[in-house]
Design an enzyme around this catalytic site. Structure first.
Site, PDB file in Angstrom:
ATOM      1  N   SER A  44      -8.138  -4.836   4.870  1.00 63.04           N
ATOM      2  CA  SER A  44      -8.777  -4.377   3.623  1.00 63.04           C
ATOM      3  C   SER A  44      -9.279  -5.546   2.784  1.00 63.04           C
ATOM      4  O   SER A  44      -9.122  -5.564   1.559  1.00 63.04           O
ATOM      5  CB  SER A  44      -7.793  -3.538   2.799  1.00 63.04           C
ATOM      6  OG  SER A  44      -7.332  -2.438   3.535  1.00 63.04           O
ATOM      7  N   THR A  73     -11.955  -6.146  -6.193  1.00 61.46           N
ATOM      8  CA  THR A  73     -13.183  -5.669  -6.830  1.00 61.46           C
ATOM      9  C   THR A  73     -13.591  -4.314  -6.215  1.00 61.46           C
ATOM     10  O   THR A  73     -14.126  -3.464  -6.907  1.00 61.46           O
ATOM     11  CB  THR A  73     -14.301  -6.713  -6.654  1.00 61.46           C
ATOM     12  OG1 THR A  73     -14.346  -7.122  -5.287  1.00 61.46           O
ATOM     13  CG2 THR A  73     -14.013  -7.951  -7.497  1.00 61.46           C
ATOM     14  N   ASN A  88       1.111   3.527  -2.794  1.00 63.72           N
ATOM     15  CA  ASN A  88       1.578   3.992  -4.100  1.00 63.72           C
ATOM     16  C   ASN A  88       1.029   5.379  -4.451  1.00 63.72           C
ATOM     17  O   ASN A  88       1.751   6.243  -4.933  1.00 63.72           O
ATOM     18  CB  ASN A  88       1.159   3.001  -5.194  1.00 63.72           C
ATOM     19  CG  ASN A  88       1.829   1.663  -5.013  1.00 63.72           C
ATOM     20  OD1 ASN A  88       3.013   1.500  -5.263  1.00 63.72           O
ATOM     21  ND2 ASN A  88       1.066   0.684  -4.522  1.00 63.72           N
ATOM     22  N   ARG A 146       2.318  -5.252   5.733  1.00 67.51           N
ATOM     23  CA  ARG A 146       1.612  -4.188   5.018  1.00 67.51           C
ATOM     24  C   ARG A 146       2.473  -2.939   5.006  1.00 67.51           C
ATOM     25  O   ARG A 146       2.933  -2.499   6.052  1.00 67.51           O
ATOM     26  CB  ARG A 146       0.266  -3.882   5.666  1.00 67.51           C
ATOM     27  CG  ARG A 146      -0.499  -2.790   4.918  1.00 67.51           C
ATOM     28  CD  ARG A 146      -1.934  -2.622   5.382  1.00 67.51           C
ATOM     29  NE  ARG A 146      -2.599  -1.670   4.510  1.00 67.51           N
ATOM     30  CZ  ARG A 146      -3.871  -1.712   4.127  1.00 67.51           C
ATOM     31  NH1 ARG A 146      -4.650  -2.664   4.564  1.00 67.51           N
ATOM     32  NH2 ARG A 146      -4.377  -0.806   3.308  1.00 67.51           N
ATOM     33  N   ASP A 164       0.829  -1.204   0.000  1.00 66.24           N
ATOM     34  CA  ASP A 164       0.000   0.000   0.000  1.00 66.24           C
ATOM     35  C   ASP A 164       0.868   1.261   0.000  1.00 66.24           C
ATOM     36  O   ASP A 164       2.032   1.233   0.393  1.00 66.24           O
ATOM     37  CB  ASP A 164      -0.890  -0.022   1.245  1.00 66.24           C
ATOM     38  CG  ASP A 164      -2.062   0.938   1.141  1.00 66.24           C
ATOM     39  OD1 ASP A 164      -2.397   1.365   0.016  1.00 66.24           O
ATOM     40  OD2 ASP A 164      -2.638   1.280   2.185  1.00 66.24           O
ATOM     41  N   ASN A 186     -11.455  -1.995  -5.274  1.00 63.59           N
ATOM     42  CA  ASN A 186     -10.548  -1.010  -5.897  1.00 63.59           C
ATOM     43  C   ASN A 186     -11.019  -0.574  -7.285  1.00 63.59           C
ATOM     44  O   ASN A 186     -10.722   0.539  -7.717  1.00 63.59           O
ATOM     45  CB  ASN A 186      -9.128  -1.582  -6.067  1.00 63.59           C
ATOM     46  CG  ASN A 186      -8.428  -1.935  -4.769  1.00 63.59           C
ATOM     47  OD1 ASN A 186      -7.547  -2.791  -4.773  1.00 63.59           O
ATOM     48  ND2 ASN A 186      -8.793  -1.293  -3.666  1.00 63.59           N
ATOM     49  N   ARG A 209      -0.204   7.672  -2.348  1.00 65.49           N
ATOM     50  CA  ARG A 209       0.311   8.696  -1.435  1.00 65.49           C
ATOM     51  C   ARG A 209       1.752   9.045  -1.778  1.00 65.49           C
ATOM     52  O   ARG A 209       2.152  10.206  -1.714  1.00 65.49           O
ATOM     53  CB  ARG A 209       0.185   8.201   0.024  1.00 65.49           C
ATOM     54  CG  ARG A 209      -1.265   8.266   0.526  1.00 65.49           C
ATOM     55  CD  ARG A 209      -1.402   7.643   1.902  1.00 65.49           C
ATOM     56  NE  ARG A 209      -1.416   6.172   1.834  1.00 65.49           N
ATOM     57  CZ  ARG A 209      -1.201   5.363   2.859  1.00 65.49           C
ATOM     58  NH1 ARG A 209      -0.923   5.866   4.061  1.00 65.49           N
ATOM     59  NH2 ARG A 209      -1.257   4.051   2.711  1.00 65.49           N
ATOM     60  N   TRP A 210       2.513   8.050  -2.207  1.00 61.81           N
ATOM     61  CA  TRP A 210       3.895   8.303  -2.633  1.00 61.81           C
ATOM     62  C   TRP A 210       3.893   9.257  -3.838  1.00 61.81           C
ATOM     63  O   TRP A 210       4.656  10.222  -3.880  1.00 61.81           O
ATOM     64  CB  TRP A 210       4.575   6.984  -3.002  1.00 61.81           C
ATOM     65  CG  TRP A 210       6.062   7.087  -3.188  1.00 61.81           C
ATOM     66  CD1 TRP A 210       7.021   6.785  -2.273  1.00 61.81           C
ATOM     67  CD2 TRP A 210       6.760   7.528  -4.365  1.00 61.81           C
ATOM     68  NE1 TRP A 210       8.267   7.006  -2.794  1.00 61.81           N
ATOM     69  CE2 TRP A 210       8.141   7.475  -4.078  1.00 61.81           C
ATOM     70  CE3 TRP A 210       6.361   7.976  -5.627  1.00 61.81           C
ATOM     71  CZ2 TRP A 210       9.127   7.832  -5.002  1.00 61.81           C
ATOM     72  CZ3 TRP A 210       7.334   8.339  -6.545  1.00 61.81           C
ATOM     73  CH2 TRP A 210       8.697   8.272  -6.230  1.00 61.81           C
ATOM     74  N   ARG A 236     -12.549   2.860  -8.215  1.00 63.91           N
ATOM     75  CA  ARG A 236     -11.780   4.112  -8.255  1.00 63.91           C
ATOM     76  C   ARG A 236     -11.847   4.736  -9.654  1.00 63.91           C
ATOM     77  O   ARG A 236     -12.255   4.066 -10.607  1.00 63.91           O
ATOM     78  CB  ARG A 236     -10.320   3.822  -7.896  1.00 63.91           C
ATOM     79  CG  ARG A 236     -10.148   3.419  -6.445  1.00 63.91           C
ATOM     80  CD  ARG A 236      -8.675   3.177  -6.147  1.00 63.91           C
ATOM     81  NE  ARG A 236      -8.517   2.611  -4.819  1.00 63.91           N
ATOM     82  CZ  ARG A 236      -7.411   2.034  -4.360  1.00 63.91           C
ATOM     83  NH1 ARG A 236      -6.342   1.962  -5.136  1.00 63.91           N
ATOM     84  NH2 ARG A 236      -7.350   1.548  -3.138  1.00 63.91           N
ATOM     85  N   ARG A 271      -4.891  -2.544   8.838  1.00 56.70           N
ATOM     86  CA  ARG A 271      -6.145  -3.214   8.510  1.00 56.70           C
ATOM     87  C   ARG A 271      -5.864  -4.207   7.396  1.00 56.70           C
ATOM     88  O   ARG A 271      -4.862  -4.114   6.695  1.00 56.70           O
ATOM     89  CB  ARG A 271      -7.181  -2.181   8.060  1.00 56.70           C
ATOM     90  CG  ARG A 271      -6.743  -1.349   6.886  1.00 56.70           C
ATOM     91  CD  ARG A 271      -7.802  -0.348   6.390  1.00 56.70           C
ATOM     92  NE  ARG A 271      -7.800   0.875   7.138  1.00 56.70           N
ATOM     93  CZ  ARG A 271      -7.924   2.105   6.590  1.00 56.70           C
ATOM     94  NH1 ARG A 271      -8.070   2.251   5.273  1.00 56.70           N
ATOM     95  NH2 ARG A 271      -7.919   3.174   7.347  1.00 56.70           N
TER      96      ARG A 271
END
Lengths: 211, 211
Positions: free
Chosen positions: A168, A58, A14, A160, A12, A60, A16-17, A63, A166
């Protein structure tokens, strides 16, 4: 050192980076490819038996389209990269939806590449409810044998990236007893040391399987 | 402050607390009663809608008899204590096994005490595989409607005492999107501040439900 046989990877951070580095969110996924390969190589060298990558779900796919196309492309490329390695590959997810990339259909039965020294599972268009929906009514089989993900074994350690604590929706049944290690760095900032820290921590945990 | 509607509680560390304090392992459970009541009162005051306590599991019943009798007794007493409060109580678990205490049978349908201002679920002789085993085959109902635990809603925040970073089979479906907060102190060392720290942390998390 007591090693986990099977590690789950939630890569997780990507988007935010990308934002932090002045890029569009959708440009973050491509930067996850190199980390994924490095992690594979580190696990293989350490002697882990099985890795499961959380590709996309599914959930995701709801988005924005630009992001969806970008993470789908990144997953296709990741699987292609892994197919050049020494591994037994399985892509698992809902292939009946048009969100499942046709390029990955050939990998939906487990395939050996090189000597097939390590099992690698890649979740693509995976959904936890989809995974559970065929559990049959008292037919004498164990719950785990009825999972759509029944070819994926119990997970010992989940790592993670990106700081969130979490699952997810990640493989709820295989995760019931997993130890869960969270790394604050975003996935594109992956370093092998993250894995070594996680393994060192895992080695200090007891294993009770709920007992 | 954005509050979790539903908090899952994994009150771990009773046996380790007992050992550290020169007691037998089985003597630790009784010390969990007072924390459980304090936590209930704190959550009610804050305005949480629902709490689920992880009492004991079918896995746990394989422990030495002395421990089993002690944690069963502690769960019976915890439920009795809660029935003196203002709550809607439900005890959920496999009642068909003789490990389920008959004293708790009356609570296996949800019962209102006082004004029933907060839902409290208490898992007793619960097993994740037992929970999932009646999920039916493509009958048009959603997976969640087929759970034995279908009266327990999605969990927003899980707080675990005792330092372990794992679910240990706690409600796999309700936990798929839960944020997971771990407190290193053992459960008998519960303080209200643990809850406030967890809520503060939860308030800083985003809510994506896997999206």
């Amino acid at each position: 050192m007591r090693l986990p046989k099977h590690i789950g990877i939630i890569p997780d951070g990507n988007r935010r980076w990308a934002l932090r580095n002045g890029l569009d969110k959708s440009e973050g996924y491509d930067l996850g490819l190199d980390p994924g390969l490095k992690l594979f190589k580190a696990c293989k060298e350490i002697g882990v038996n099985e890795i499961t990558y959380y590709g996309f779900t599914t959930d995701n796919t709801k988005r924005p389209k630009e992001q969806r196309l970008a993470f789908t492309e990144a997953c296709i490329n990741a699987v292609k990269l892994l197919s050049n390695e020494d591994a037994e590959l399985l892509v698992l997810g809902n292939t009946e939806s048009n969100m499942f990339p046709k390029e990955l259909k050939p990998y939906t039965t487990r395939k050996k590449f090189g000597k097939g020294s390590i099992k690698v599972n890649f979740l693509v268009n995976y959904g936890w409810a989809w995974d559970l929906e065929k559990l049959a009514l008292n037919d004498g089989n164990k719950v785990v044998d009825k999972l759509k993900s029944k070819d994926i074994s119990r997970i010992d350690l989940i790592i993670r990236w990106g700081g969130r604590r979490r699952l997810s929706g990640f493989l709820p049944v295989q995760s019931v007893y997993s130890d869960f290690y969270v790394i604050d760095d975003y996935w594109p900032d992956f370093k092998e040391d993250h894995v070594y820290e996680a393994l060192k921590w895992y080695d200090e945990q007891d294993v009770t399987l709920g007992g």
